[in-house]
Write an enzyme that holds these catalytic residues in place. Structure first.
Site, PDB file in Angstrom:
ATOM      1  N   GLY A  60       0.825  -1.200   0.000  1.00  0.00           N
ATOM      2  CA  GLY A  60       0.000   0.000   0.000  1.00  0.00           C
ATOM      3  C   GLY A  60       0.864   1.257   0.000  1.00  0.00           C
ATOM      4  O   GLY A  60       2.098   1.184   0.017  1.00  0.00           O
ATOM      5  N   GLU A  61       0.215   2.402  -0.014  1.00  0.00           N
ATOM      6  CA  GLU A  61       0.962   3.661  -0.167  1.00  0.00           C
ATOM      7  C   GLU A  61       1.847   3.961   1.047  1.00  0.00           C
ATOM      8  O   GLU A  61       3.016   4.321   0.901  1.00  0.00           O
ATOM      9  CB  GLU A  61       0.006   4.815  -0.468  1.00  0.00           C
ATOM     10  CG  GLU A  61      -0.760   4.654  -1.778  1.00  0.00           C
ATOM     11  CD  GLU A  61       0.136   4.485  -2.999  1.00  0.00           C
ATOM     12  OE1 GLU A  61       1.283   4.961  -2.985  1.00  0.00           O
ATOM     13  OE2 GLU A  61      -0.313   3.852  -3.979  1.00  0.00           O
ATOM     14  N   ARG A  84      -0.399 -10.681   0.682  1.00  0.00           N
ATOM     15  CA  ARG A  84      -1.131 -11.745   0.000  1.00  0.00           C
ATOM     16  C   ARG A  84      -0.597 -12.015  -1.393  1.00  0.00           C
ATOM     17  O   ARG A  84      -1.081 -12.910  -2.094  1.00  0.00           O
ATOM     18  CB  ARG A  84      -2.615 -11.396  -0.079  1.00  0.00           C
ATOM     19  CG  ARG A  84      -2.904 -10.101  -0.817  1.00  0.00           C
ATOM     20  CD  ARG A  84      -4.395  -9.877  -0.949  1.00  0.00           C
ATOM     21  NE  ARG A  84      -4.686  -8.506  -1.342  1.00  0.00           N
ATOM     22  CZ  ARG A  84      -5.903  -8.073  -1.623  1.00  0.00           C
ATOM     23  NH1 ARG A  84      -6.921  -8.889  -1.552  1.00  0.00           N
ATOM     24  NH2 ARG A  84      -6.089  -6.816  -1.962  1.00  0.00           N
ATOM     25  N   ARG A  85       0.359 -11.188  -1.852  1.00  0.00           N
ATOM     26  CA  ARG A  85       0.884 -11.378  -3.204  1.00  0.00           C
ATOM     27  C   ARG A  85       2.342 -10.922  -3.251  1.00  0.00           C
ATOM     28  O   ARG A  85       2.772 -10.101  -2.454  1.00  0.00           O
ATOM     29  CB  ARG A  85       0.045 -10.607  -4.223  1.00  0.00           C
ATOM     30  CG  ARG A  85       0.116  -9.112  -4.039  1.00  0.00           C
ATOM     31  CD  ARG A  85      -0.988  -8.374  -4.757  1.00  0.00           C
ATOM     32  NE  ARG A  85      -0.950  -6.949  -4.422  1.00  0.00           N
ATOM     33  CZ  ARG A  85      -0.365  -6.030  -5.161  1.00  0.00           C
ATOM     34  NH1 ARG A  85       0.249  -6.362  -6.278  1.00  0.00           N
ATOM     35  NH2 ARG A  85      -0.379  -4.764  -4.785  1.00  0.00           N
ATOM     36  N   LEU A 122      -2.049  -2.153   7.012  1.00  0.00           N
ATOM     37  CA  LEU A 122      -3.140  -2.787   6.276  1.00  0.00           C
ATOM     38  C   LEU A 122      -4.336  -1.870   6.155  1.00  0.00           C
ATOM     39  O   LEU A 122      -4.565  -1.029   7.023  1.00  0.00           O
ATOM     40  CB  LEU A 122      -3.608  -4.038   7.027  1.00  0.00           C
ATOM     41  CG  LEU A 122      -2.782  -5.307   6.945  1.00  0.00           C
ATOM     42  CD1 LEU A 122      -3.334  -6.329   7.928  1.00  0.00           C
ATOM     43  CD2 LEU A 122      -2.769  -5.864   5.526  1.00  0.00           C
ATOM     44  N   GLY A 123      -5.130  -2.083   5.130  1.00  0.00           N
ATOM     45  CA  GLY A 123      -6.379  -1.342   5.013  1.00  0.00           C
ATOM     46  C   GLY A 123      -6.998  -1.541   3.649  1.00  0.00           C
ATOM     47  O   GLY A 123      -6.325  -1.890   2.684  1.00  0.00           O
ATOM     48  N   TYR A 173     -16.558   3.308   9.121  1.00  0.00           N
ATOM     49  CA  TYR A 173     -15.117   3.499   8.988  1.00  0.00           C
ATOM     50  C   TYR A 173     -14.487   3.827  10.348  1.00  0.00           C
ATOM     51  O   TYR A 173     -13.552   3.162  10.801  1.00  0.00           O
ATOM     52  CB  TYR A 173     -14.840   4.626   7.976  1.00  0.00           C
ATOM     53  CG  TYR A 173     -13.368   4.877   7.727  1.00  0.00           C
ATOM     54  CD1 TYR A 173     -12.656   4.079   6.837  1.00  0.00           C
ATOM     55  CD2 TYR A 173     -12.695   5.899   8.385  1.00  0.00           C
ATOM     56  CE1 TYR A 173     -11.298   4.299   6.609  1.00  0.00           C
ATOM     57  CE2 TYR A 173     -11.338   6.126   8.160  1.00  0.00           C
ATOM     58  CZ  TYR A 173     -10.652   5.326   7.270  1.00  0.00           C
ATOM     59  OH  TYR A 173      -9.306   5.543   7.056  1.00  0.00           O
ATOM     60  N   LYS A 177     -12.091   1.372  12.750  1.00  0.00           N
ATOM     61  CA  LYS A 177     -10.737   1.785  13.131  1.00  0.00           C
ATOM     62  C   LYS A 177     -10.621   1.819  14.651  1.00  0.00           C
ATOM     63  O   LYS A 177      -9.603   1.410  15.228  1.00  0.00           O
ATOM     64  CB  LYS A 177     -10.427   3.175  12.551  1.00  0.00           C
ATOM     65  CG  LYS A 177     -10.334   3.206  11.035  1.00  0.00           C
ATOM     66  CD  LYS A 177      -9.169   2.404  10.559  1.00  0.00           C
ATOM     67  CE  LYS A 177      -8.847   2.641   9.104  1.00  0.00           C
ATOM     68  NZ  LYS A 177      -7.825   1.700   8.621  1.00  0.00           N
ATOM     69  N   ARG A 208      -9.145   6.452  -7.132  1.00  0.00           N
ATOM     70  CA  ARG A 208     -10.295   6.538  -6.228  1.00  0.00           C
ATOM     71  C   ARG A 208     -10.983   7.870  -6.490  1.00  0.00           C
ATOM     72  O   ARG A 208     -10.495   8.927  -6.052  1.00  0.00           O
ATOM     73  CB  ARG A 208      -9.851   6.463  -4.763  1.00  0.00           C
ATOM     74  CG  ARG A 208      -9.233   5.131  -4.383  1.00  0.00           C
ATOM     75  CD  ARG A 208      -8.807   5.115  -2.914  1.00  0.00           C
ATOM     76  NE  ARG A 208      -8.217   3.841  -2.555  1.00  0.00           N
ATOM     77  CZ  ARG A 208      -7.617   3.589  -1.400  1.00  0.00           C
ATOM     78  NH1 ARG A 208      -7.514   4.547  -0.481  1.00  0.00           N
ATOM     79  NH2 ARG A 208      -7.110   2.397  -1.139  1.00  0.00           N
TER      80      ARG A 208
HETATM   81  N1  LIG Z   1      -6.331   7.066   2.190  1.00  0.00           N
HETATM   82  C1  LIG Z   1      -6.231   7.947   3.154  1.00  0.00           C
HETATM   83  O1  LIG Z   1      -6.201   9.157   2.924  1.00  0.00           O
HETATM   84  C2  LIG Z   1      -6.131   7.481   4.594  1.00  0.00           C
HETATM   85  C3  LIG Z   1      -6.267   8.430   5.597  1.00  0.00           C
HETATM   86  C4  LIG Z   1      -6.111   8.018   6.926  1.00  0.00           C
HETATM   87  C5  LIG Z   1      -5.841   6.692   7.221  1.00  0.00           C
HETATM   88  N2  LIG Z   1      -5.736   5.784   6.213  1.00  0.00           N
HETATM   89  C6  LIG Z   1      -5.448   4.396   6.597  1.00  0.00           C
HETATM   90  O2  LIG Z   1      -4.068   4.156   6.401  1.00  0.00           O
HETATM   91  C7  LIG Z   1      -3.856   2.757   6.159  1.00  0.00           C
HETATM   92  C8  LIG Z   1      -2.947   2.587   4.965  1.00  0.00           C
HETATM   93  O3  LIG Z   1      -3.507   3.312   3.888  1.00  0.00           O
HETATM   94  P1  LIG Z   1      -2.906   3.186   2.416  1.00  0.00           P
HETATM   95  O4  LIG Z   1      -3.586   4.203   1.606  1.00  0.00           O
HETATM   96  O5  LIG Z   1      -1.415   3.126   2.485  1.00  0.00           O
HETATM   97  O6  LIG Z   1      -3.468   1.741   2.032  1.00  0.00           O
HETATM   98  P2  LIG Z   1      -3.545   1.074   0.588  1.00  0.00           P
HETATM   99  O7  LIG Z   1      -2.664   1.783  -0.361  1.00  0.00           O
HETATM  100  O8  LIG Z   1      -4.981   0.897   0.257  1.00  0.00           O
HETATM  101  O9  LIG Z   1      -2.881  -0.359   0.908  1.00  0.00           O
HETATM  102  C9  LIG Z   1      -3.466  -1.229   1.800  1.00  0.00           C
HETATM  103  C10 LIG Z   1      -2.614  -2.432   2.067  1.00  0.00           C
HETATM  104  O10 LIG Z   1      -3.467  -3.435   2.679  1.00  0.00           O
HETATM  105  C11 LIG Z   1      -3.403  -4.625   1.904  1.00  0.00           C
HETATM  106  N3  LIG Z   1      -4.698  -5.294   1.811  1.00  0.00           N
HETATM  107  C12 LIG Z   1      -5.879  -4.752   1.457  1.00  0.00           C
HETATM  108  N4  LIG Z   1      -6.825  -5.708   1.410  1.00  0.00           N
HETATM  109  C13 LIG Z   1      -6.215  -6.877   1.736  1.00  0.00           C
HETATM  110  C14 LIG Z   1      -6.660  -8.224   1.855  1.00  0.00           C
HETATM  111  N5  LIG Z   1      -7.916  -8.575   1.636  1.00  0.00           N
HETATM  112  N6  LIG Z   1      -5.758  -9.156   2.214  1.00  0.00           N
HETATM  113  C15 LIG Z   1      -4.475  -8.815   2.444  1.00  0.00           C
HETATM  114  N7  LIG Z   1      -3.984  -7.562   2.349  1.00  0.00           N
HETATM  115  C16 LIG Z   1      -4.854  -6.609   1.998  1.00  0.00           C
HETATM  116  C17 LIG Z   1      -3.014  -4.177   0.509  1.00  0.00           C
HETATM  117  O11 LIG Z   1      -2.496  -5.276  -0.189  1.00  0.00           O
HETATM  118  P3  LIG Z   1      -2.713  -5.411  -1.796  1.00  0.00           P
HETATM  119  O12 LIG Z   1      -1.728  -4.442  -2.408  1.00  0.00           O
HETATM  120  O13 LIG Z   1      -2.411  -6.819  -2.075  1.00  0.00           O
HETATM  121  O14 LIG Z   1      -4.137  -5.002  -2.079  1.00  0.00           O
HETATM  122  C18 LIG Z   1      -2.012  -3.078   0.824  1.00  0.00           C
HETATM  123  O15 LIG Z   1      -0.770  -3.644   1.133  1.00  0.00           O
HETATM  124  C19 LIG Z   1      -5.243   2.143   5.989  1.00  0.00           C
HETATM  125  O16 LIG Z   1      -5.603   1.504   7.169  1.00  0.00           O
HETATM  126  C20 LIG Z   1      -6.143   3.349   5.752  1.00  0.00           C
HETATM  127  O17 LIG Z   1      -7.460   3.129   6.216  1.00  0.00           O
HETATM  128  C21 LIG Z   1      -5.863   6.150   4.909  1.00  0.00           C
END
Ligand SMILES: NC(=O)c1ccc[n+]([C@@H]2O[C@H](COP(=O)([O-])OP(=O)(O)OC[C@H]3O[C@@H](n4cnc5c(N)ncnc54)[C@H](OP(=O)(O)O)[C@@H]3O)[C@@H](O)[C@H]2O)c1
Length: 276
Positions: A60-61, A84-85, A122-123, A173, A177, A208
């Site tokens: 993830g990011e 998972r990959r 994770l997320g 959400y 969390k 998105r």
């Molecule tokens: N987006 C925002 O602005 C924001 C703001 C505040 C907090 N957050 C939180 O910050 C965290 C990280 O965010 P991010 O944007 O870096 O996340 P992301 O890019 O969506 O990446 C999520 C990670 O979780 C893994 N994942 C998702 N579904 C899965 C599954 N079913 N089984 C196994 N692994 C799985 C993904 O693996 P794959 O690559 O294999 O899918 C990836 O490594 C999350 O908890 C999110 O809720 C996000």
């Protein structure tokens, strides 16, 4: 008279363009990518202590930013990336990937042996995984990772949660969390660091639509008040690293919650991030 709104719009668009074209940040000169003196000493001591870590959510990011940082800093003897990959990685020595099934994480317990630090990034989103899928990843997989790793000797756990996390919230959400945070807190790590970032600034691989629209609307706020609602993923990653290398002290479990602004501060990086 029409000149005023047109000029205001032009300024707004200018700010937007600067922000959109700025990757996650400003010029390298404004950044403090190198840790400060105290953190540098902590890192050197930590490195000499031969710790090992795991990262879940490394594709993830935030996870990718963390892996880049760990690869550059080389403070761990060994880093195991569990996902998972399998993905292509350009990383330094000591960093390895392992495929796991998060539904049966107990079967992979041995992978966690000897890893005293855990980073959980994770997320997923409700849009991508549905309601049940979202709860499964953002709460159940997080709790399974914390439980299995603690049983195998993990002492420090860094958890990426979110602004608004609240176990009593009526919003799925925030409630999910909050439940993840509460569950991990009960597990009793020697040190638990919970990060509640706001909007993540990064070049997201996945498109998105809702997030893009929100980010465009809020771009002036993000730009003018960079620590208020948003944070570059690099800053979240560095904050996680900085907290882990600080000496573990005191008796009993320590839990810290880092809100958006505090995560910026803990990173020691420029609030608008750094050009890579
Ligand atoms: N987006 C925002 O602005 C924001 C703001 C505040 C907090 N957050 C939180 O910050 C965290 C990280 O965010 P991010 O944007 O870096 O996340 P992301 O890019 O969506 O990446 C999520 C990670 O979780 C893994 N994942 C998702 N579904 C899965 C599954 N079913 N089984 C196994 N692994 C799985 C993904 O693996 P794959 O690559 O294999 O899918 C990836 O490594 C999350 O908890 C999110 O809720 C996000």
């Amino acid at each position: 008279m029409r000149a005023v709104p047109v000029a205001a719009l032009a300024v707004l668009l200018g700010i937007l363009l600067v922000w959109i074209n700025s990757d996650t940040g400003d010029s390298q000169a404004q950044c403090r990518m190198a840790p400060d003196g105290e953190t540098e000493r902590d890192m050197a001591r930590f490195k000499a202590e031969n710790h090992s870590a795991f990262v879940v959510g490394y594709t993830g990011e935030i996870g990718k930013a963390l892996v880049r940082d760990l690869s550059k800093l080389q403070i761990f003897k060994r880093v195991v990336l569990m996902g998972r990959r399998q993905v292509e990685l350009d990383v330094g020595p000591g960093i390895e990937q392992k495929i796991v099934n998060f539904d049966k994480l107990d079967e992979h317990a041995d992978l966690f042996t000897g890893l005293d630090v855990g980073f959980c990034c994770l997320g997923t989103t409700r849009g991508k995984a549905g309601k049940e899928g979202f709860v499964k990843v953002d709460r159940d997989y997080v709790l399974a990772t914390a439980r299995v790793s603690k049983a195998q000797g993990c002492r420090q756990f860094g958890l990426i949660s979110s602004t608004g996390a609240d176990v009593n919230s009526f919003m799925l959400y925030s409630k999910t969390k909050g439940e993840a945070e509460a569950g991990v807190t009960q597990i009793g790590f020697e040190r638990l660091s919970i990060y509640r970032p706001g909007a993540l600034l990064c070049k997201r691989e996945e498109f998105r639509l809702g997030e893009r629209i929100l980010y465009v609307l809020l771009a002036p706020v993000f730009y003018l008040f960079p620590t208020s609602l948003s944070i570059p993923v690099e800053s979240v990653a560095r904050a996680m690293v900085n907290h882990v290398v600080a000496p573990l002290g005191g008796s009993g479990p320590q839990t810290s919650i880092y809100f958006n602004k505090e995560t910026h501060e803990a990173s020691g990086l420029h609030p608008r991030g750094c050009a890579k």
